[in-house]
Motif scaffolding. Structure first.
Motif, mmCIF file in Angstrom:
data_model
loop_
_atom_site.group_PDB
_atom_site.id
_atom_site.type_symbol
_atom_site.label_atom_id
_atom_site.label_comp_id
_atom_site.label_asym_id
_atom_site.label_seq_id
_atom_site.Cartn_x
_atom_site.Cartn_y
_atom_site.Cartn_z
ATOM 1 N N ASP A 92 -10.718 9.054 4.544
ATOM 2 C CA ASP A 92 -10.592 8.633 5.251
ATOM 3 C C ASP A 92 -9.857 8.995 6.764
ATOM 4 N N VAL A 93 -10.163 10.198 7.639
ATOM 5 C CA VAL A 93 -9.161 10.477 8.791
ATOM 6 C C VAL A 93 -8.052 9.872 8.904
ATOM 7 N N THR A 94 -7.547 8.605 8.947
ATOM 8 C CA THR A 94 -6.821 8.231 9.830
ATOM 9 C C THR A 94 -6.356 7.872 8.651
ATOM 10 N N LYS A 95 -6.243 7.863 7.389
ATOM 11 C CA LYS A 95 -5.208 7.829 5.713
ATOM 12 C C LYS A 95 -4.949 9.284 5.408
ATOM 13 N N LEU A 96 -5.973 10.319 5.493
ATOM 14 C CA LEU A 96 -6.264 11.320 4.598
ATOM 15 C C LEU A 96 -4.349 12.014 4.612
ATOM 16 N N VAL A 97 -3.808 12.219 6.221
ATOM 17 C CA VAL A 97 -2.354 12.616 6.540
ATOM 18 C C VAL A 97 -1.196 11.937 6.191
ATOM 19 N N LEU A 98 -1.666 10.936 5.268
ATOM 20 C CA LEU A 98 -0.393 9.974 5.640
ATOM 21 C C LEU A 98 -0.137 9.906 3.352
ATOM 22 N N PRO A 99 1.052 9.376 3.337
ATOM 23 C CA PRO A 99 0.936 10.203 1.852
ATOM 24 C C PRO A 99 1.214 8.311 1.149
ATOM 25 N N TYR A 100 0.528 8.573 -0.064
ATOM 26 C CA TYR A 100 -0.424 7.360 -1.021
ATOM 27 C C TYR A 100 0.732 7.141 -0.928
ATOM 28 N N THR A 101 0.688 6.052 -1.075
ATOM 29 C CA THR A 101 2.357 4.897 -1.744
ATOM 30 C C THR A 101 1.363 3.571 -2.912
ATOM 31 N N PRO A 102 2.000 3.153 -3.912
ATOM 32 C CA PRO A 102 1.067 2.255 -4.817
ATOM 33 C C PRO A 102 1.210 0.910 -4.913
ATOM 34 N N ASP A 103 1.649 0.831 -3.172
ATOM 35 C CA ASP A 103 1.931 -0.441 -2.937
ATOM 36 C C ASP A 103 0.368 -1.930 -3.361
ATOM 37 N N ASP A 104 -1.083 -1.336 -2.903
ATOM 38 C CA ASP A 104 -1.202 -2.530 -3.240
ATOM 39 C C ASP A 104 -2.139 -2.288 -4.444
ATOM 40 N N VAL A 105 -2.198 -1.739 -5.589
ATOM 41 C CA VAL A 105 -2.435 -2.040 -7.048
ATOM 42 C C VAL A 105 -1.494 -3.177 -7.002
ATOM 43 N N VAL A 106 0.439 -2.391 -7.220
ATOM 44 C CA VAL A 106 1.598 -3.233 -7.161
ATOM 45 C C VAL A 106 1.899 -4.520 -7.210
ATOM 46 N N ASN A 107 0.795 -4.941 -5.129
ATOM 47 C CA ASN A 107 1.452 -5.938 -4.745
ATOM 48 C C ASN A 107 -0.097 -6.995 -6.058
ATOM 49 N N GLU A 108 -0.785 -6.336 -5.915
ATOM 50 C CA GLU A 108 -2.356 -7.269 -6.501
ATOM 51 C C GLU A 108 -1.798 -7.743 -8.109
ATOM 52 N N LEU A 109 -1.319 -6.910 -8.582
ATOM 53 C CA LEU A 109 -0.710 -6.989 -10.631
ATOM 54 C C LEU A 109 -0.274 -7.974 -10.215
ATOM 55 N N ALA A 110 0.950 -8.246 -9.318
ATOM 56 C CA ALA A 110 2.523 -9.339 -8.868
ATOM 57 C C ALA A 110 1.446 -10.157 -8.821
ATOM 58 N N ALA A 111 0.502 -10.608 -7.634
ATOM 59 C CA ALA A 111 0.311 -11.220 -7.778
ATOM 60 C C ALA A 111 -0.365 -12.617 -8.563
ATOM 61 N N HIS A 112 -0.829 -11.526 -9.850
ATOM 62 C CA HIS A 112 -1.665 -12.086 -10.879
ATOM 63 C C HIS A 112 -0.624 -12.269 -11.408
ATOM 64 N N LYS A 113 0.443 -11.460 -12.015
ATOM 65 C CA LYS A 113 1.160 -12.031 -13.493
ATOM 66 C C LYS A 113 1.882 -13.146 -12.176
ATOM 67 N N ALA A 114 2.625 -13.769 -11.445
ATOM 68 C CA ALA A 114 3.187 -14.697 -10.320
ATOM 69 C C ALA A 114 2.058 -16.277 -11.024
ATOM 70 N N ALA A 115 0.904 -15.893 -10.786
ATOM 71 C CA ALA A 115 0.001 -17.032 -11.521
ATOM 72 C C ALA A 115 -0.519 -17.379 -12.477
ATOM 73 N N ASN A 116 -0.202 -15.907 -13.222
ATOM 74 C CA ASN A 116 -0.203 -15.864 -14.710
ATOM 75 C C ASN A 116 0.976 -15.582 -15.355
ATOM 76 N N PRO A 117 1.509 -16.538 -15.493
ATOM 77 C CA PRO A 117 3.082 -16.042 -16.447
ATOM 78 C C PRO A 117 2.338 -15.294 -17.664
ATOM 79 N N ASP A 118 1.714 -16.213 -18.253
ATOM 80 C CA ASP A 118 2.036 -15.217 -19.850
ATOM 81 C C ASP A 118 0.878 -14.252 -20.021
#
Length: 305
Positions: free
Chosen positions: A245-271
């Motif tokens: 994706d040329v619109t993203k190639l020049v931007l630095p990667y950050t782990p927000d997407d994967v961390v947000n999704e894991l965090a949401a799953h943890k919040a919904a499933n405390p165990d």
């Protein structure tokens, strides 16, 4: 009009679930990368657990000196003990004594190591644990490696048979050691395979807490290089898709997407098995620390206003 859609590098406020999930993160350094950090106390929260990776060829003296320096700044130090580069039990006992004598180390990550063939008596982390030397020395925390996307060095057929058998052994060991144990994993870029892997652990009777590996912010090309070198599995496609994706190639990667999704799953499933994140600062220690510190505090600051 430019075909590129640039956006600010300033991260958006993190959800509260993400703030809670990121708080208490750990981070990994090497002696040569630690040398570039003038003061860990200025960039990491007090008490942060700092793993020190032991790459083949690094003298134990450098490892111990790095541990001593970081411990003196007020952090819990967790050096790697790679089985395949340790000559024998006497060498292992010497390393433990050095770490404890000079840096008061009480925590360790035990793993096979990144070399294909053993250089001495040990081939895997289970053999290190079986020596009894860590319990004898009073280690309070022992972590072992986890592989959410498998490990071709261990299971050459692409299955997870050997990895799963090893985790069952480590689960049994956790029930006869006084040390707290956890699984620290390779870094991944996609949440759903991690969620499925973690849930499969519980289904198979593995109840060790998981500290999930997350690649810190960095240049896309740098992360792809490290991911390939470290044998990251199918989640590498997240980076490869981004690179197309040329619109993203020049931007630095950050782990927000994967961390947000894991965090949401943890919040919904405390165990949920994942207890916290462990950061691999592939784009630099300070850069990763700044991202994590912001993610751990932004939502709480906003909520307090």
């Amino acid at each position: 009009m430019s075909i590129l859609s640039f956006r600010s590098n300033k991260p958006a406020p993190a959800p509260v679930a993400t703030s809670d999930f990121v708080a208490g993160y750990s981070i990994e350094v090497m002696p040569r990368t630690a040398e570039k950090v003038e003061s860990f106390a200025e960039i990491l929260p007090v008490g942060t657990r700092v793993y020190i990776a032991h790459i083949d060829g690094t003298p134990i003296e450098e490892m111990v000196a790095t541990a001593k320096r970081i411990a003196a700044e007020g952090f819990e130090v967790m050096p790697h003990f790679p089985a395949r580069i340790i000559d024998d039990a006497a060498t292992l006992e010497d390393w433990i004594a050095r770490y404890q004598g000079e840096a008061d180390v009480r925590s360790a990550l035990l793993l096979a190591g990144g070399v294909a063939e053993p250089k001495g008596a040990f081939d895997n982390s289970m053999q290190l644990m079986d020596t009894g030397l860590f319990d004898k020395a009073g280690f309070t925390r022992l972590h072992v490696a986890g592989h959410p996307e498998g490990n071709r060095d261990i299971d050459v057929d692409g299955s997870d048979a050997n990895v799963s058998e090893a985790l069952r052994w480590k689960q049994a060991f956790s029930e006869r050691t006084d040390a707290q144990m956890a699984i620290a994993t390779q870094f991944c870029f996609e949440a759903q395979p991690v969620i499925e892997w973690a849930e499969a652990l519980r289904a198979n009777g593995i109840d060790l807490p998981v500290h999930i590996g997350i690649a810190g912010p960095g240049k896309l090309q740098t992360l792809i290089k490290f991911a390939i070198a470290c044998g990251v599995g199918p989640s590498l496609r997240v980076l490869q898709k981004r690179a197309m994706d040329v619109t993203k190639l020049v931007l630095p990667y950050t782990p927000d997407d994967v961390v947000n999704e894991l965090a949401a799953h943890k919040a919904a499933n405390p165990d949920f098995a994942i207890e916290q994140i462990h950061i691999f600062p592939l784009g630099g220690i300070k850069t990763s620390a700044e991202w994590a510190n912001a993610a751990a505090t932004q939502a709480k600051v906003s909520a307090a206003r």
